[in-house]
Design an enzyme around this catalytic site. Structure first.
Site, PDB file in Angstrom:
ATOM      1  N   ASP A 293      -0.218   5.079   0.751  1.00 53.52           N
ATOM      2  CA  ASP A 293      -0.501   6.079   1.785  1.00 53.52           C
ATOM      3  C   ASP A 293      -0.727   5.397   3.143  1.00 53.52           C
ATOM      4  O   ASP A 293      -1.623   4.572   3.292  1.00 53.52           O
ATOM      5  CB  ASP A 293      -1.722   6.906   1.394  1.00 53.52           C
ATOM      6  CG  ASP A 293      -1.552   7.564   0.017  1.00 53.52           C
ATOM      7  OD1 ASP A 293      -0.403   7.632  -0.473  1.00 53.52           O
ATOM      8  OD2 ASP A 293      -2.569   7.984  -0.569  1.00 53.52           O
TER       9      ASP A 293
ATOM     10  N   ASP B 204       0.851  -1.170   0.000  1.00 55.39           N
ATOM     11  CA  ASP B 204       0.000   0.000   0.000  1.00 55.39           C
ATOM     12  C   ASP B 204       0.907   1.247   0.000  1.00 55.39           C
ATOM     13  O   ASP B 204       2.070   1.168   0.396  1.00 55.39           O
ATOM     14  CB  ASP B 204      -0.874  -0.049   1.258  1.00 55.39           C
ATOM     15  CG  ASP B 204      -1.654   1.212   1.483  1.00 55.39           C
ATOM     16  OD1 ASP B 204      -2.314   1.681   0.532  1.00 55.39           O
ATOM     17  OD2 ASP B 204      -1.595   1.755   2.611  1.00 55.39           O
TER      18      ASP B 204
HETATM   19 MG   LIG Z   1      -3.181   3.084   3.289  1.00 56.55          MG
END
Ligand SMILES: [Mg+2]
Ligand SMILES: [Zn+2]
Length: 175
Positions: A12, A10
């Site tokens: 962010d 992932d």
């Molecule tokens: Mg995230």
């Protein structure tokens, strides 16, 4: 499918600080241990592939160029630390109907085709339930790093305090 394993990461909240719909390069803050984690993955033969939901595009908060700009900033920061991400994939959609918004597996399937990745030997790391659910849908480990509290989602295979801890767990497990 044969090929190399990957760490599907992932963006962010996992690689960079999640300031909420981050779209300005000046807001990019690479999280502690990320460089060492990427080095750990690479040293064990894992491709590092970012898979990120960027619904801010569909919501009209920013355009795809802004997403590429943030990714380029991450590339630059990592280059300075002498590490790299092998590929970036993002879902610009919002709501139902696409096959790529996590926990839908579209980004990982595409990455597997385009980079010769053996998904069965791979793992997902993220800070949200959609990341962990993505791993579960594919039958591969989902490792949680600290994110929004309380965590809402399926029970992760491992809860790491940092991305480096996640990398060490995944690499040890795959060895
Ligand atoms: Mg995230
Ligand atoms: Zn999508």
């Amino acid at each position: 499918m044969s090929g190399k394993p990957a760490a599907f990461l992932d963006r962010d909240g996992t690689l960079i600080d999640d300031v909420g719909f981050v779209h300005k390069r000046a807001d990019v803050r690479v999280l502690p241990t990320v460089a060492e984690a990427l080095r750990t993955f690479a040293g064990a033969g894992y491709a590092c592939v970012v898979v990120t939901n960027q619904s801010g595009v569909a919501r009209g908060y920013f355009d795809e160029a802004a997403v590429h700009g943030i990714n380029a900033e991450i590339v630059a920061r990592l280059h300075a630390a002498d590490v790299k991400v092998d590929a970036f994939y993002f879902c610009p959609h919002y709501g139902d109907g696409c096959d790529c918004r996590k926990p839908e597996p579209g980004m990982i399937q595409r990455a597997a085709r385009e980079h010769g990745i053996d998904v069965a030997r791979s793992a997902v790391v993220g800070d949200r339930g959609s990341d962990i659910e993505l791993g579960q849908r594919l039958g591969i480990p989902g490792v949680l790093v600290p994110g929004p509290a309380p965590y809402v989602g399926p029970e992760p295979d491992f809860r790491a305090r940092t991305l480096l801890e996640a990398a060490q767990w995944i690499v040890r497990r795959g060895a």
